[in-house]
Design a protein around this motif. Sequence first.
Motif, PDB file in Angstrom:
ATOM      1  N   ASP A 178      20.106  44.874 -22.819  1.00 23.28           N
ATOM      2  CA  ASP A 178      20.331  46.306 -22.729  1.00 23.28           C
ATOM      3  C   ASP A 178      19.151  46.909 -21.976  1.00 23.28           C
ATOM      4  O   ASP A 178      18.083  47.125 -22.552  1.00 23.28           O
ATOM      5  N   MET A 179      19.342  47.134 -20.682  1.00 19.80           N
ATOM      6  CA  MET A 179      18.256  47.629 -19.843  1.00 19.80           C
ATOM      7  C   MET A 179      17.717  48.965 -20.328  1.00 19.80           C
ATOM      8  O   MET A 179      16.512  49.189 -20.314  1.00 19.80           O
ATOM      9  N   GLU A 180      18.600  49.845 -20.762  1.00 18.18           N
ATOM     10  CA  GLU A 180      18.155  51.157 -21.248  1.00 18.18           C
ATOM     11  C   GLU A 180      17.230  50.993 -22.451  1.00 18.18           C
ATOM     12  O   GLU A 180      16.194  51.656 -22.538  1.00 18.18           O
ATOM     13  N   GLN A 181      17.590  50.102 -23.350  1.00 25.43           N
ATOM     14  CA  GLN A 181      16.774  49.870 -24.539  1.00 25.43           C
ATOM     15  C   GLN A 181      15.404  49.300 -24.157  1.00 25.43           C
ATOM     16  O   GLN A 181      14.374  49.732 -24.676  1.00 25.43           O
ATOM     17  N   ILE A 182      15.393  48.359 -23.231  1.00 25.24           N
ATOM     18  CA  ILE A 182      14.127  47.769 -22.775  1.00 25.24           C
ATOM     19  C   ILE A 182      13.259  48.837 -22.120  1.00 25.24           C
ATOM     20  O   ILE A 182      12.064  48.964 -22.434  1.00 25.24           O
ATOM     21  N   LEU A 183      13.837  49.624 -21.225  1.00 25.35           N
ATOM     22  CA  LEU A 183      13.064  50.669 -20.534  1.00 25.35           C
ATOM     23  C   LEU A 183      12.537  51.717 -21.511  1.00 25.35           C
ATOM     24  O   LEU A 183      11.403  52.189 -21.363  1.00 25.35           O
ATOM     25  N   GLU A 184      13.322  52.068 -22.521  1.00 25.62           N
ATOM     26  CA  GLU A 184      12.863  53.031 -23.531  1.00 25.62           C
ATOM     27  C   GLU A 184      11.713  52.465 -24.351  1.00 25.62           C
ATOM     28  O   GLU A 184      10.747  53.170 -24.647  1.00 25.62           O
ATOM     29  N   ARG A 185      11.797  51.194 -24.735  1.00 20.49           N
ATOM     30  CA  ARG A 185      10.699  50.563 -25.485  1.00 20.49           C
ATOM     31  C   ARG A 185       9.426  50.521 -24.642  1.00 20.49           C
ATOM     32  O   ARG A 185       8.336  50.776 -25.141  1.00 20.49           O
ATOM     33  N   LEU A 186       9.558  50.202 -23.366  1.00 23.04           N
ATOM     34  CA  LEU A 186       8.396  50.127 -22.477  1.00 23.04           C
ATOM     35  C   LEU A 186       7.738  51.488 -22.271  1.00 23.04           C
ATOM     36  O   LEU A 186       6.524  51.570 -22.111  1.00 23.04           O
ATOM     37  N   LYS A 187       8.526  52.568 -22.283  1.00 19.94           N
ATOM     38  CA  LYS A 187       7.985  53.919 -22.143  1.00 19.94           C
ATOM     39  C   LYS A 187       7.003  54.249 -23.263  1.00 19.94           C
ATOM     40  O   LYS A 187       6.112  55.057 -23.094  1.00 19.94           O
ATOM     41  N   LYS A 188       7.193  53.628 -24.418  1.00 20.96           N
ATOM     42  CA  LYS A 188       6.341  53.898 -25.579  1.00 20.96           C
ATOM     43  C   LYS A 188       5.034  53.114 -25.542  1.00 20.96           C
ATOM     44  O   LYS A 188       4.159  53.343 -26.372  1.00 20.96           O
ATOM     45  N   SER A 189       4.919  52.195 -24.599  1.00 19.95           N
ATOM     46  CA  SER A 189       3.701  51.409 -24.466  1.00 19.95           C
ATOM     47  C   SER A 189       2.720  52.134 -23.546  1.00 19.95           C
ATOM     48  O   SER A 189       3.057  52.487 -22.416  1.00 19.95           O
ATOM     49  N   LYS A 190       1.504  52.334 -24.023  1.00 14.97           N
ATOM     50  CA  LYS A 190       0.485  53.002 -23.206  1.00 14.97           C
ATOM     51  C   LYS A 190       0.243  52.230 -21.905  1.00 14.97           C
ATOM     52  O   LYS A 190       0.114  52.824 -20.840  1.00 14.97           O
ATOM     53  N   PHE A 191       0.194  50.900 -21.997  1.00 14.11           N
ATOM     54  CA  PHE A 191      -0.064  50.074 -20.813  1.00 14.11           C
ATOM     55  C   PHE A 191       1.101  50.134 -19.831  1.00 14.11           C
ATOM     56  O   PHE A 191       0.924  50.498 -18.665  1.00 14.11           O
ATOM     57  N   TYR A 192       2.295  49.786 -20.268  1.00 19.17           N
ATOM     58  CA  TYR A 192       3.434  49.691 -19.349  1.00 19.17           C
ATOM     59  C   TYR A 192       3.851  51.050 -18.792  1.00 19.17           C
ATOM     60  O   TYR A 192       4.297  51.146 -17.654  1.00 19.17           O
ATOM     61  N   SER A 193       3.683  52.099 -19.586  1.00 17.36           N
ATOM     62  CA  SER A 193       4.072  53.430 -19.104  1.00 17.36           C
ATOM     63  C   SER A 193       3.039  54.035 -18.152  1.00 17.36           C
ATOM     64  O   SER A 193       3.270  55.099 -17.588  1.00 17.36           O
ATOM     65  N   SER A 194       1.929  53.352 -17.964  1.00 13.82           N
ATOM     66  CA  SER A 194       0.894  53.869 -17.060  1.00 13.82           C
ATOM     67  C   SER A 194       1.176  53.555 -15.592  1.00 13.82           C
ATOM     68  O   SER A 194       0.498  54.076 -14.708  1.00 13.82           O
TER      69      SER A 194
END
Length: 126
Positions: free
Chosen positions: A4-20
């Motif tokens: 589920d790409m949307e779920q993966i992208l939403e989880r990554l948004k919550k990561s300080k590192f990946y969302s940077s």
Amino acid sequence: MSWDMEQILERLKKSKFYSSFHLRKYMITYIDEKEMDVISRHANDFINQKLATYNPRTDGKQTPMKNHPVFIAMHATACCCRGCLEKWNHIPKEKDLTSDEIKHIENLVMAWIKREYDKELNKFII
């Protein structure tokens, strides 16, 4: 395996590192010059070169963190090394990637690039 790409992208948004990670202006210009289909081919090439085989050389350090929009997207989507792929995308690192896994990674990377690209373009719409 179903992702589920949307779920993966939403989880990554919550990561300080990946969302940077974000596309820079010169990367937007590069995408404009090359167009998305070429960027997608670059993504496929980089994935095959850097991730597709079991135990890639210099795993964890094989994806540069600058100079190409696909490299930035690979980091932003946790597709930069086999360890991140396993942790965030549940793709085991003890084997070569399947064609479905490669396509998933390419789709995820390109979805992130398209979102970033659209977000940048929307900054200039009045």
